[in-house]
Write an enzyme that holds these catalytic residues in place. Sequence first.
Site, PDB file in Angstrom:
ATOM      1  CD  GLU A  61      -0.607 -10.455  17.846  1.00  0.00           C
ATOM      2  OE1 GLU A  61      -1.232 -10.579  18.908  1.00  0.00           O
ATOM      3  OE2 GLU A  61      -1.134 -10.292  16.738  1.00  0.00           O
ATOM      4  NE  ARG A 118      -2.573  -1.560   3.358  1.00  0.00           N
ATOM      5  CZ  ARG A 118      -2.739  -2.798   3.846  1.00  0.00           C
ATOM      6  NH1 ARG A 118      -3.427  -3.688   3.170  1.00  0.00           N
ATOM      7  NH2 ARG A 118      -2.218  -3.133   5.014  1.00  0.00           N
TER       8      ARG A 118
END
Lengths: 191, 182
Positions: B106, B69
């Site tokens: 994560e 993006r």
Amino acid sequence: MFAAENGLKGDPRLEAISAAIRVVPNFPKKGIMFQDITTLLLDRKAFKHTIDIFVDRYKDMQISVVAGVEARGFLFGPSIALAIGAKFVPLRKPGKLPGKVISESYELEYGHDRLEMHVGAVEPRERVIIIDDLVATGGTLSAAMSLLESQGAEVVECACVIGLPEVKGQHKLKGKPLYVLVEPSGLDEFC
Amino acid sequence: MSENEVKDPRIDGIKTKIRVVPDFPKKGIMFQDITTLLLDPKAFKDTIDLFVEKYRDMNISVVAGIEARGFIFGSPIALAIGAKFVPLRKPKKLPGQIIFEEYELEYGSDRLEMHVEAVDFSDRALVVDDLIATGGTLCAAMDLLKRVGAEVVECACVVELPELKGRERLEGKPLYVLVEYR
């Protein structure tokens, strides 16, 4: 069709664009002469020429959507969309788009992959161009066309910076026009 | 942007165009979907204009955009300010000689790659992504540029999630965002 056969014959911008594209042999595997457009992005003038040529072509064609194929289509499509006042719609690999999607699978040399688009991104009868950096077999662009047409949009043209020899002489892809700026850069341009 | 600055009137229009998708990619995450912003030509143009107005006189020689993006916002900015565009990519996409930087996810880690010849010590760089969360990816991007000797002038994102404190991970480099999501 190649830009040189369609009104841009002898245009020095095409030569500059071609010269700015680097060929990397044997990537991603042996025998493939990879057309690397990252060097085009480092050449400010040639990058601008690339966008300008597409914008000049499409600005008066009532295009309301530019659809770009992830990821290298994202390097050209947004600037074109902005310049012609169109929406930009990313066509993405599976699992990236967060909303409701439709998907289309396409063939790879070994196996297949999928392309996804958000439902509702395009409306029926919108006029669309599809952008990618390069067209080889046309499999990815065909899948992209299917996604857009399934939503009732009209694919006006597919546009790529580079067209491999397989498409030379072909003016259409699945019945739709194909517009390409340059052929692959010369095999003797080892960097 | 600080609270003392008068907010540009275009910002509200941009913020309303960003769709929040709950529980994507997993439960508990409020995903900031910029694809709806891209469907509004005026709001998308305003977004790019705001960045271009800020950076065009800062002698930025390279815009580094983070896949994927960051490509959507970074490449038009680069064109408009006359800078090179350098894509910072997931592993094995770039065909030439690369350097890489790992960063934490994560669960596990990922890697960002850059063509080594694309940027050098003479470059003043702007790093662009759609969003900053923990700042891990932006930090990796900055490290890649610094390793080739470039000066990272600033990082720019459309959206910031300030509660994740990514701004503090940028080693003092300025961060410019258009929209905060709390």
